[in-house]
Structures are given as C-alpha cells and as structure tokens.
Design a protein around this motif. Sequence first.
Motif, PDB file in Angstrom:
ATOM      1  N   ILE A  89      -5.893  -5.580   0.230  1.00 46.44           N
ATOM      2  CA  ILE A  89      -5.936  -5.738   1.679  1.00 46.44           C
ATOM      3  C   ILE A  89      -4.503  -5.904   2.154  1.00 46.44           C
ATOM      4  O   ILE A  89      -3.765  -6.743   1.628  1.00 46.44           O
ATOM      5  CB  ILE A  89      -6.799  -6.941   2.077  1.00 46.44           C
ATOM      6  CG1 ILE A  89      -8.210  -6.800   1.494  1.00 46.44           C
ATOM      7  CG2 ILE A  89      -6.845  -7.079   3.595  1.00 46.44           C
ATOM      8  CD1 ILE A  89      -9.086  -8.019   1.664  1.00 46.44           C
ATOM      9  N   LYS A  90      -4.123  -5.111   3.137  1.00 42.82           N
ATOM     10  CA  LYS A  90      -2.740  -5.117   3.621  1.00 42.82           C
ATOM     11  C   LYS A  90      -2.581  -6.065   4.810  1.00 42.82           C
ATOM     12  O   LYS A  90      -3.465  -6.151   5.664  1.00 42.82           O
ATOM     13  CB  LYS A  90      -2.317  -3.706   4.021  1.00 42.82           C
ATOM     14  CG  LYS A  90      -2.286  -2.760   2.842  1.00 42.82           C
ATOM     15  CD  LYS A  90      -1.902  -1.370   3.264  1.00 42.82           C
ATOM     16  CE  LYS A  90      -1.954  -0.432   2.062  1.00 42.82           C
ATOM     17  NZ  LYS A  90      -1.657   0.939   2.424  1.00 42.82           N
ATOM     18  N   PHE A  91      -1.450  -6.741   4.840  1.00 43.33           N
ATOM     19  CA  PHE A  91      -1.128  -7.696   5.901  1.00 43.33           C
ATOM     20  C   PHE A  91       0.285  -7.457   6.397  1.00 43.33           C
ATOM     21  O   PHE A  91       1.148  -6.996   5.659  1.00 43.33           O
ATOM     22  CB  PHE A  91      -1.224  -9.139   5.377  1.00 43.33           C
ATOM     23  CG  PHE A  91      -2.621  -9.534   5.024  1.00 43.33           C
ATOM     24  CD1 PHE A  91      -3.439 -10.111   5.967  1.00 43.33           C
ATOM     25  CD2 PHE A  91      -3.120  -9.309   3.755  1.00 43.33           C
ATOM     26  CE1 PHE A  91      -4.749 -10.465   5.651  1.00 43.33           C
ATOM     27  CE2 PHE A  91      -4.424  -9.659   3.427  1.00 43.33           C
ATOM     28  CZ  PHE A  91      -5.236 -10.237   4.382  1.00 43.33           C
ATOM     29  N   ASP A  92       0.531  -7.829   7.648  1.00 41.68           N
ATOM     30  CA  ASP A  92       1.873  -7.764   8.206  1.00 41.68           C
ATOM     31  C   ASP A  92       2.650  -9.044   7.922  1.00 41.68           C
ATOM     32  O   ASP A  92       3.868  -9.023   7.848  1.00 41.68           O
ATOM     33  CB  ASP A  92       1.828  -7.527   9.720  1.00 41.68           C
ATOM     34  CG  ASP A  92       1.293  -6.142  10.062  1.00 41.68           C
ATOM     35  OD1 ASP A  92       1.539  -5.198   9.283  1.00 41.68           O
ATOM     36  OD2 ASP A  92       0.624  -6.017  11.092  1.00 41.68           O
ATOM     37  N   ASP A  93       1.947 -10.192   7.803  1.00 41.47           N
ATOM     38  CA  ASP A  93       2.578 -11.484   7.541  1.00 41.47           C
ATOM     39  C   ASP A  93       1.862 -12.150   6.368  1.00 41.47           C
ATOM     40  O   ASP A  93       1.020 -13.031   6.552  1.00 41.47           O
ATOM     41  CB  ASP A  93       2.526 -12.364   8.787  1.00 41.47           C
ATOM     42  CG  ASP A  93       3.115 -13.751   8.563  1.00 41.47           C
ATOM     43  OD1 ASP A  93       3.828 -13.957   7.559  1.00 41.47           O
ATOM     44  OD2 ASP A  93       2.855 -14.641   9.394  1.00 41.47           O
ATOM     45  N   LEU A  94       2.183 -11.703   5.165  1.00 43.63           N
ATOM     46  CA  LEU A  94       1.512 -12.219   3.974  1.00 43.63           C
ATOM     47  C   LEU A  94       1.742 -13.721   3.810  1.00 43.63           C
ATOM     48  O   LEU A  94       0.798 -14.463   3.548  1.00 43.63           O
ATOM     49  CB  LEU A  94       1.995 -11.470   2.725  1.00 43.63           C
ATOM     50  CG  LEU A  94       1.325 -11.864   1.420  1.00 43.63           C
ATOM     51  CD1 LEU A  94      -0.172 -11.584   1.464  1.00 43.63           C
ATOM     52  CD2 LEU A  94       1.968 -11.134   0.252  1.00 43.63           C
TER      53      LEU A  94
END
Length: 84
Positions: free
Chosen positions: A34-39
């Motif tokens: 799952i991709k995030f902008d603010d991991l």
Amino acid sequence: MNLLVNAKNGPGGATQAMPDGRKPEPGGWNRIQIKFDDLNGFVETLRKADLRFRNEIVTGFGGKQILLDDPAGNPIELFERSSK
C-alpha cells in the motif's frame, strides 16, 4: 494492479533482514503493498493504535517501507516512493 518483484540480493529494502535476523525467503513473505505520501506520519498513527510491525522503516531502492502484520500474521508492506 502491479506485481512487484525484488531481486534476492538487490538494493531494495525488501532484502534487508528483520530486527530478529530473519531474512526474506520464499513462502510467508508474499505481501500486498500500500503506497503512502507520508509513511512516517501514518506509521506513527498505527503505532499509537498498538498495531504490530515486523521491522522499522527501511530505505531502499525507490523509497521507504515497513512491514505491518495483519491480525492473522500476514505481512502488509507500507511504502513511500522516494521523490526524484
């Protein structure tokens, strides 16, 4: 949907050992990503909710990632693409 394949000894974070010394191997390491902008921010939120992670955030080829265990112990990769 994308199929992501990592080289066994490549530069990616997925080849790095877990804190307990375990290394990724066939069987039991398959996971969704799952991709995030603010991991970092999302992981902090999940930690406050007492979710269990297999490791700390690692940086590898292409970005940062961490493995979260679902309730059945299956890994879910949380990923943030590096900015170029």
